[in-house]
Design a protein around this motif. Structure first.
Motif, PDB file in Angstrom:
ATOM      1  N   PRO A   1       6.667   7.271  43.422  1.00 46.63           N
ATOM      2  CA  PRO A   1       7.238   6.594  42.256  1.00 46.63           C
ATOM      3  C   PRO A   1       8.734   6.360  42.438  1.00 46.63           C
ATOM      4  CG  PRO A   1       5.905   8.487  41.609  1.00 46.63           C
ATOM      5  CD  PRO A   1       6.105   8.592  43.083  1.00 46.63           C
ATOM      6  N   ALA A   2       9.188   5.179  42.080  1.00 49.88           N
ATOM      7  CA  ALA A   2      10.609   4.854  42.177  1.00 49.88           C
ATOM      8  C   ALA A   2      11.172   4.361  40.857  1.00 49.88           C
ATOM      9  CB  ALA A   2      10.840   3.800  43.264  1.00 49.88           C
ATOM     10  N   ALA A   3      10.313   3.923  39.937  1.00 41.55           N
ATOM     11  CA  ALA A   3      10.782   3.396  38.650  1.00 41.55           C
ATOM     12  C   ALA A   3       9.648   3.460  37.638  1.00 41.55           C
ATOM     13  CB  ALA A   3      11.277   1.962  38.807  1.00 41.55           C
TER      14      ALA A   3
ATOM     15  N   GLU B   1       2.819   2.249  30.052  1.00 46.00           N
ATOM     16  CA  GLU B   1       3.854   2.538  31.038  1.00 46.00           C
ATOM     17  C   GLU B   1       3.343   2.176  32.425  1.00 46.00           C
ATOM     18  OE1 GLU B   1       6.425   6.254  29.185  1.00 46.00           O
ATOM     19  OE2 GLU B   1       4.773   6.684  30.563  1.00 46.00           O
ATOM     20  N   LEU B   2       4.187   1.548  33.212  1.00 41.09           N
ATOM     21  CA  LEU B   2       3.861   1.175  34.581  1.00 41.09           C
ATOM     22  C   LEU B   2       4.760   1.955  35.529  1.00 41.09           C
ATOM     23  CD1 LEU B   2       3.755  -2.712  34.146  1.00 41.09           C
ATOM     24  CD2 LEU B   2       1.873  -1.073  33.822  1.00 41.09           C
ATOM     25  N   THR B   3       4.168   2.672  36.472  1.00 46.75           N
ATOM     26  CA  THR B   3       4.937   3.360  37.507  1.00 46.75           C
ATOM     27  C   THR B   3       5.023   2.443  38.721  1.00 46.75           C
ATOM     28  OG1 THR B   3       4.208   5.535  36.742  1.00 46.75           O
ATOM     29  CG2 THR B   3       5.068   5.394  38.992  1.00 46.75           C
ATOM     30  N   LEU B   4       6.238   2.218  39.214  1.00 44.15           N
ATOM     31  CA  LEU B   4       6.471   1.309  40.322  1.00 44.15           C
ATOM     32  C   LEU B   4       6.967   2.067  41.543  1.00 44.15           C
ATOM     33  CD1 LEU B   4       8.455  -1.483  38.413  1.00 44.15           C
ATOM     34  CD2 LEU B   4       5.986  -1.266  38.675  1.00 44.15           C
ATOM     35  N   ASN B   5       6.659   1.527  42.721  1.00 45.70           N
ATOM     36  CA  ASN B   5       7.199   2.100  43.949  1.00 45.70           C
ATOM     37  C   ASN B   5       8.459   1.354  44.364  1.00 45.70           C
ATOM     38  OD1 ASN B   5       6.354  -0.320  45.127  1.00 45.70           O
ATOM     39  ND2 ASN B   5       4.528   0.583  46.043  1.00 45.70           N
ATOM     40  N   ARG B   6       9.013   1.692  45.513  1.00 42.93           N
ATOM     41  CA  ARG B   6      10.270   1.070  45.937  1.00 42.93           C
ATOM     42  C   ARG B   6      10.096  -0.398  46.297  1.00 42.93           C
ATOM     43  NH1 ARG B   6      11.389   1.309  51.868  1.00 42.93           N
ATOM     44  NH2 ARG B   6      13.557   1.222  51.222  1.00 42.93           N
ATOM     45  N   PHE B   7       8.837  -0.849  46.462  1.00 36.62           N
ATOM     46  CA  PHE B   7       8.574  -2.262  46.710  1.00 36.62           C
ATOM     47  C   PHE B   7       8.416  -3.029  45.403  1.00 36.62           C
ATOM     48  CE2 PHE B   7       6.593   0.045  50.336  1.00 36.62           C
ATOM     49  CZ  PHE B   7       7.468  -0.373  51.322  1.00 36.62           C
TER      50      PHE B   7
ATOM     51  N   GLN C   1      13.416   2.674  33.754  1.00 37.65           N
ATOM     52  CA  GLN C   1      14.077   3.908  34.164  1.00 37.65           C
ATOM     53  C   GLN C   1      13.913   4.086  35.664  1.00 37.65           C
ATOM     54  OE1 GLN C   1      12.403   7.119  35.172  1.00 37.65           O
ATOM     55  NE2 GLN C   1      14.475   7.788  35.727  1.00 37.65           N
ATOM     56  N   SER C   2      15.011   4.334  36.358  1.00 39.14           N
ATOM     57  CA  SER C   2      14.980   4.629  37.788  1.00 39.14           C
ATOM     58  C   SER C   2      16.259   5.353  38.158  1.00 39.14           C
ATOM     59  CB  SER C   2      14.846   3.341  38.609  1.00 39.14           C
ATOM     60  OG  SER C   2      14.893   3.632  40.001  1.00 39.14           O
TER      61      SER C   2
END
Length: 262
Positions: free
Chosen positions: A72-74, A85-91, A146-147
């Motif tokens: 997880p990145a954001a 809520e959506l968890t995003l990676n660095r891509f 949030q990140s």
């Protein structure tokens, strides 16, 4: 045709995350890049599966793509009445999505956003037929980002703001906020997104006597209307004795009572 998401390309081979959450090693096309959604060949026999698993391990150790993809990145939240809520990676791709109320669960069931870029995921949710009546009734969309990576947070904030505004047009007002991890944790302690928590903190600031848990089941539009009523009431000198809309009157507590968080 089955598809997967490219995690890593190395030496003409690619590690791909398939729809079941597993990893597959396949021949990579020259134009493939990490994050691309690509077609997957049919399943192979046991020997082929073992060879693929070994290849995945080698590529993952060499490039670390799978770990980067899954880390997880954001966090992006979206509230209308459905809260997700959506968890995003660095891509900037969605690696998981979760609902924080029953309406949010129904929204996510209407279509998957896993593997999508952040902007496509937000657009897909806002363009969902399930969300249409909520947009018409609430007239508000609130998003937060949030990140710990400030550059990533700033980029995502601008991206989701632009995407959401384009998706809803004049149908609803869009507000986007950058938040920190501490505020997200506080919001989660109440069982809500950071966006809804911000709105309820604003309501509490307008009237310190408000118990925000009594409004946790409300949609963003309903909360914003209550804030406006509060300001109008104080502005007219009515104070807390003015014409209020309490939970159960303006927020449909009877209709959504099962979604309250205490």
């Amino acid at each position: 045709m089955k598809t997967g998401v490219v995690l890593e390309c190395n030496g003409g081979r690619a590690v791909v995350l398939d729809g079941s959450g597993g990893f597959r090693a396949v021949s990579a096309r020259p134009e493939w890049r990490p994050g691309d959604v690509v077609p997957l060949p049919g399943q192979r026999g046991k020997a082929g599966a073992l060879a693929a698993a070994a290849a995945c391990l080698v590529l993952a150790l060499a490039g670390g793509g799978s770990w980067l993809w899954l880390s997880p990145a954001a966090l992006v939240s979206m509230d209308v009445n459905p809260s997700v809520e959506l968890t995003l990676n660095r891509f900037e791709r969605v690696v998981s999505a979760r609902a924080l109320n029953a309406e949010g669960a129904a929204l996510l069931e209407a279509g998957t956003v896993n593997g999508m870029p952040a902007e496509r995921a937000v657009a897909a949710l806002l363009d969902s037929g399930y969300l249409e009546p909520y947009l018409e009734r609430e007239n508000y969309v609130t998003l937060t980002v949030q990140s710990e990576d400030e550059d990533l947070a700033g980029r995502l904030l601008a991206l989701v703001d632009e995407t959401a505004s384009a998706s809803v047009g004049a149908q609803a007002r869009v507000s986007c906020h950058g938040v920190d991890g501490a505020l997200v944790e506080e919001a989660h302690s109440y069982g809500m997104t950071a966006g809804k928590y911000l709105a309820l903190l604003e309501l509490q600031a307008a009237d310190p006597g408000v118990d925000i848990t009594e409004y946790a089941h409300c949609g963003i539009g309903e909360i914003e209307e209550q804030i406006e009523r509060c300001h109008m009431s104080h502005g007219s000198g009515a104070g807390n004795g003015g014409a209020w809309t309490f939970p159960g009157e303006g927020c449909g507590a009877g209709e959504h009572h099962g979604d309250r968080h205490h």
